[in-house]
Structure formats: structure tokens, C-alpha cells
Design a protein around this motif. Structure first.
Motif, PDB file in Angstrom:
ATOM      1  N   THR A 140       0.828  -1.210   0.000  1.00  0.00           N
ATOM      2  CA  THR A 140       0.000   0.000   0.000  1.00  0.00           C
ATOM      3  C   THR A 140       0.863   1.260   0.000  1.00  0.00           C
ATOM      4  OG1 THR A 140      -1.760  -1.165   1.193  1.00  0.00           O
ATOM      5  CG2 THR A 140      -1.822   1.237   1.207  1.00  0.00           C
ATOM      6  N   SER A 141       1.886   1.265   0.855  1.00  0.00           N
ATOM      7  CA  SER A 141       2.770   2.437   0.911  1.00  0.00           C
ATOM      8  C   SER A 141       3.515   2.627  -0.405  1.00  0.00           C
ATOM      9  CB  SER A 141       3.769   2.285   2.062  1.00  0.00           C
ATOM     10  OG  SER A 141       4.584   1.139   1.877  1.00  0.00           O
ATOM     11  N   ALA A 142       3.867   1.515  -1.072  1.00  0.00           N
ATOM     12  CA  ALA A 142       4.542   1.627  -2.366  1.00  0.00           C
ATOM     13  C   ALA A 142       3.601   2.180  -3.429  1.00  0.00           C
ATOM     14  CB  ALA A 142       5.078   0.261  -2.788  1.00  0.00           C
ATOM     15  N   MET A 143       2.349   1.757  -3.424  1.00  0.00           N
ATOM     16  CA  MET A 143       1.365   2.238  -4.386  1.00  0.00           C
ATOM     17  C   MET A 143       1.095   3.726  -4.185  1.00  0.00           C
ATOM     18  SD  MET A 143      -1.308  -0.983  -4.529  1.00  0.00           S
ATOM     19  CE  MET A 143      -2.379  -0.144  -5.717  1.00  0.00           C
ATOM     20  N   MET A 144       1.152   4.202  -2.936  1.00  0.00           N
ATOM     21  CA  MET A 144       0.952   5.628  -2.671  1.00  0.00           C
ATOM     22  C   MET A 144       2.081   6.463  -3.265  1.00  0.00           C
ATOM     23  SD  MET A 144      -0.482   5.502   1.269  1.00  0.00           S
ATOM     24  CE  MET A 144      -0.651   7.271   1.353  1.00  0.00           C
ATOM     25  N   ARG A 145       3.240   5.834  -3.478  1.00  0.00           N
ATOM     26  CA  ARG A 145       4.367   6.535  -4.114  1.00  0.00           C
ATOM     27  C   ARG A 145       4.416   6.250  -5.603  1.00  0.00           C
ATOM     28  NH1 ARG A 145       7.020   4.103   0.252  1.00  0.00           N
ATOM     29  NH2 ARG A 145       8.165   2.766  -1.216  1.00  0.00           N
ATOM     30  N   GLY A 146       3.379   5.590  -6.125  1.00  0.00           N
ATOM     31  CA  GLY A 146       3.323   5.303  -7.551  1.00  0.00           C
ATOM     32  C   GLY A 146       4.120   4.083  -7.964  1.00  0.00           C
ATOM     33  N   ILE A 147       4.465   3.212  -7.009  1.00  0.00           N
ATOM     34  CA  ILE A 147       5.251   2.006  -7.297  1.00  0.00           C
ATOM     35  C   ILE A 147       4.382   0.779  -7.039  1.00  0.00           C
ATOM     36  CG2 ILE A 147       7.326   0.672  -6.723  1.00  0.00           C
ATOM     37  CD1 ILE A 147       8.562   3.262  -5.672  1.00  0.00           C
ATOM     38  N   TYR A 148       4.292  -0.097  -8.018  1.00  0.00           N
ATOM     39  CA  TYR A 148       3.508  -1.315  -7.857  1.00  0.00           C
ATOM     40  C   TYR A 148       4.445  -2.488  -7.589  1.00  0.00           C
ATOM     41  CZ  TYR A 148       0.587  -5.352  -8.867  1.00  0.00           C
ATOM     42  OH  TYR A 148      -0.073  -6.554  -8.779  1.00  0.00           O
ATOM     43  N   LEU A 149       4.267  -3.126  -6.443  1.00  0.00           N
ATOM     44  CA  LEU A 149       5.078  -4.281  -6.076  1.00  0.00           C
ATOM     45  C   LEU A 149       4.252  -5.540  -6.324  1.00  0.00           C
ATOM     46  CD1 LEU A 149       6.682  -3.029  -2.728  1.00  0.00           C
ATOM     47  CD2 LEU A 149       7.673  -3.026  -5.024  1.00  0.00           C
ATOM     48  N   SER A 150       4.649  -6.311  -7.313  1.00  0.00           N
ATOM     49  CA  SER A 150       3.920  -7.531  -7.643  1.00  0.00           C
ATOM     50  C   SER A 150       4.201  -8.616  -6.609  1.00  0.00           C
ATOM     51  CB  SER A 150       4.327  -8.023  -9.034  1.00  0.00           C
ATOM     52  OG  SER A 150       5.706  -8.325  -9.073  1.00  0.00           O
ATOM     53  N   PHE A 151       3.478  -9.706  -6.732  1.00  0.00           N
ATOM     54  CA  PHE A 151       3.612 -10.817  -5.778  1.00  0.00           C
ATOM     55  C   PHE A 151       5.020 -11.404  -5.802  1.00  0.00           C
ATOM     56  CE2 PHE A 151       3.275 -15.364  -4.749  1.00  0.00           C
ATOM     57  CZ  PHE A 151       2.757 -15.273  -3.470  1.00  0.00           C
ATOM     58  N   TRP A 152       5.679 -11.380  -6.976  1.00  0.00           N
ATOM     59  CA  TRP A 152       7.012 -11.966  -7.105  1.00  0.00           C
ATOM     60  C   TRP A 152       8.121 -10.913  -7.094  1.00  0.00           C
ATOM     61  CZ3 TRP A 152       3.056 -12.318 -10.684  1.00  0.00           C
ATOM     62  CH2 TRP A 152       3.131 -11.447 -11.767  1.00  0.00           C
ATOM     63  N   SER A 153       7.799  -9.713  -6.669  1.00  0.00           N
ATOM     64  CA  SER A 153       8.793  -8.641  -6.651  1.00  0.00           C
ATOM     65  C   SER A 153       9.846  -8.881  -5.563  1.00  0.00           C
ATOM     66  CB  SER A 153       8.098  -7.298  -6.402  1.00  0.00           C
ATOM     67  OG  SER A 153       9.055  -6.274  -6.235  1.00  0.00           O
ATOM     68  N   PRO A 154      11.145  -8.863  -5.903  1.00  0.00           N
ATOM     69  CA  PRO A 154      12.209  -9.036  -4.895  1.00  0.00           C
ATOM     70  C   PRO A 154      12.183  -7.940  -3.830  1.00  0.00           C
ATOM     71  CG  PRO A 154      13.088  -9.272  -7.121  1.00  0.00           C
ATOM     72  CD  PRO A 154      11.695  -8.734  -7.265  1.00  0.00           C
ATOM     73  N   VAL A 155      11.808  -6.729  -4.234  1.00  0.00           N
ATOM     74  CA  VAL A 155      11.761  -5.618  -3.281  1.00  0.00           C
ATOM     75  C   VAL A 155      10.754  -5.905  -2.178  1.00  0.00           C
ATOM     76  CG1 VAL A 155      11.283  -3.161  -3.012  1.00  0.00           C
ATOM     77  CG2 VAL A 155      12.454  -3.985  -5.063  1.00  0.00           C
ATOM     78  N   LEU A 156       9.595  -6.461  -2.554  1.00  0.00           N
ATOM     79  CA  LEU A 156       8.552  -6.781  -1.579  1.00  0.00           C
ATOM     80  C   LEU A 156       9.070  -7.768  -0.548  1.00  0.00           C
ATOM     81  CD1 LEU A 156       5.621  -6.659  -0.591  1.00  0.00           C
ATOM     82  CD2 LEU A 156       5.093  -8.463  -2.246  1.00  0.00           C
ATOM     83  N   TYR A 157       9.739  -8.813  -1.004  1.00  0.00           N
ATOM     84  CA  TYR A 157      10.199  -9.849  -0.078  1.00  0.00           C
ATOM     85  C   TYR A 157      11.399  -9.396   0.734  1.00  0.00           C
ATOM     86  CZ  TYR A 157       6.962 -13.034  -2.272  1.00  0.00           C
ATOM     87  OH  TYR A 157       5.814 -13.624  -2.721  1.00  0.00           O
ATOM     88  N   PHE A 158      12.221  -8.514   0.170  1.00  0.00           N
ATOM     89  CA  PHE A 158      13.338  -7.983   0.938  1.00  0.00           C
ATOM     90  C   PHE A 158      12.831  -7.164   2.123  1.00  0.00           C
ATOM     91  CE2 PHE A 158      16.349  -4.478   1.727  1.00  0.00           C
ATOM     92  CZ  PHE A 158      17.445  -5.218   2.121  1.00  0.00           C
TER      93      PHE A 158
END
Length: 217
Positions: A140-158
């Protein structure tokens, strides 16, 4: 039945069925497991899911051994495909009417596993809802900055790993503040009984399964 004995029974039966082919035994175990689940009043929706979800794996195994094998063998195709239901339904029987807390306490009290293992299992189970909420907050916080983190995104899991490490540290401090000391004997708040009746049921079912394995093919 005692949670630890139920787990050991399911584990031994699954192991023996994996080592020796017996379609009749597979069907008997499946029937008994279904009867047990129905007697314990499992919800119809849950029962249907237990039947439908393993079907894909079971059907794939059957199709591979019967339709796409150079030497089709109907017996082994049915035998290996029904094993999927044996594994699924026996685990469902183990978890039926037993909470994760009861199971962890039983492992500590009845199988005499280290208390740190039991508390570690409970901590891992109880932290799952927090991790789900943390992942939602990160996305949610990433989407508020205009960034979409997919289910397989390394950034999300990090970022999720960082949250997990922080939660683990807080959990360790909380356990120490409540007097937990590794290796020290702890009192039992809720005892998980291991009765003679549990042993009788355990050995009776185990013997019946072994008789079926060696008598029927």
C-alpha cells in the motif's frame, strides 16, 4: 486422541504406504479418514475442498502412468494417484479438533522435544497474520508513491524479511521479559494427557494397516 500420537500414526502410515504398494490399503485408509472427518462434523465446504484440491495432482499422476507411459499399468496408476488422497486426508485427520498450540504443547510434553522448539513453532504460526498485514502495508505504501510491487517482486520480499527480523527480535525480548530461559525446566499451564486409550487406538490402527498391507495388493 493425543495430538502427538495422531501425528506419529499418520507419519508411519504414510511412510509404509510409500514403501509398499497396496491399492486396497490406500482405499481403506481413505475411507476411514473420510468417515472420521464426517463423524467429527467437518464442514461440507472443507470436505469438498479436501476432495477437489488433491484431484489435480492425483489425475496428473494417473494420466502420466496410464496414458502417457510407454508401458501403461493401471494398477500402479491407481495406486500412486490414491496415495495423494491418503497423504491429504491423514493430515486433515491430524489437524482435526487440534489447534497448533495443543500440538506444540503435546510435542513438548509427550515427545519431550526441547521447549525452544515448541515455542519456536508457536511463534512462527502466530507471526503469520502479522506478516500478511506487513506485506499489505508495504504494498500500500509503495502504491501511494506510484510504485507497484507484484507478488514476485524481490523488493517486496526484501522488505518483508526486514520486518520479520525486527519481529523476531521483539519476540525474543518479549519472551525474556516474561522469564523464558533456554534449557530451564518450565511449569505446565495446560497439560496434554497421554492415556492408555490413546496407545490402544494407536497400536490397533497401526496393526490393522500393516495387516492390510501384507494381505492385500
Amino acid at each position: 486422541m493425543n495430538p502427538s500420537l495422531k501425528f506419529l500414526l499418520a507419519f508411519i502410515i504414510s511412510l509404509e504406504i510409500s514403501l509398499k504398494a497396496s491399492l486396497v490399503t490406500n482405499l481403506l485408509v481413505i475411507t476411514f479418514a473420510l468417515v472420521y472427518l464426517i463423524i467429527t462434523r467437518i464442514k461440507i465446504k472443507e470436505l469438498i475442498l479436501l476432495i477437489i484440491l488433491p484431484f489435480i495432482a492425483a489425475f496428473t499422476i494417473f494420466a502420466t502412468l496410464f496414458w502417457f507411459s510407454p508401458t501403461p499399468n493401471a494398477y500402479y496408476a491407481w495406486n500412486l494417484s490414491t496415495r495423494i488422497y491418503v497423504y491429504t486426508l491423514t493430515i486433515a485427520c491430524v489437524t482435526r479438533n487440534n489447534t497448533a498450540t495443543d500440538f506444540a504443547r503435546s510435542l513438548e510434553q509427550n515427545l519431550h522435544l526441547p521447549s525452544k522448539f515448541a515455542y519456536g513453532v508457536l511463534a512462527a504460526i502466530n507471526i503469520i497474520p502479522q506478516m500478511k498485514m506487513a506485506v499489505k502495508q508495504i504494498r500500500t505504501s509503495a502504491m501511494m508513491r506510484g510504485i507497484y510491487l507484484s507478488f514476485w517482486s524481490p523488493v517486496l520480499y526484501f522488505k518483508a524479511i526486514l520486518v520479520a527480523l525486527n519481529s523476531a527480535d521483539n519476540l525474543a525480548q518479549g519472551m525474556e521479559s516474561h522469564g523464558y530461559v533456554e534449557g530451564q525446566r518450565r511449569s505446565t499451564i495446560i497439560a496434554i494427557p497421554l492415556t492408555a486409550r490413546d496407545w490402544v487406538i494407536f497400536f490397533t490402527l497401526l496393526i490393522l494397516v500393516n495387516i492390510s498391507l501384507f494381505l492385500f495388493k
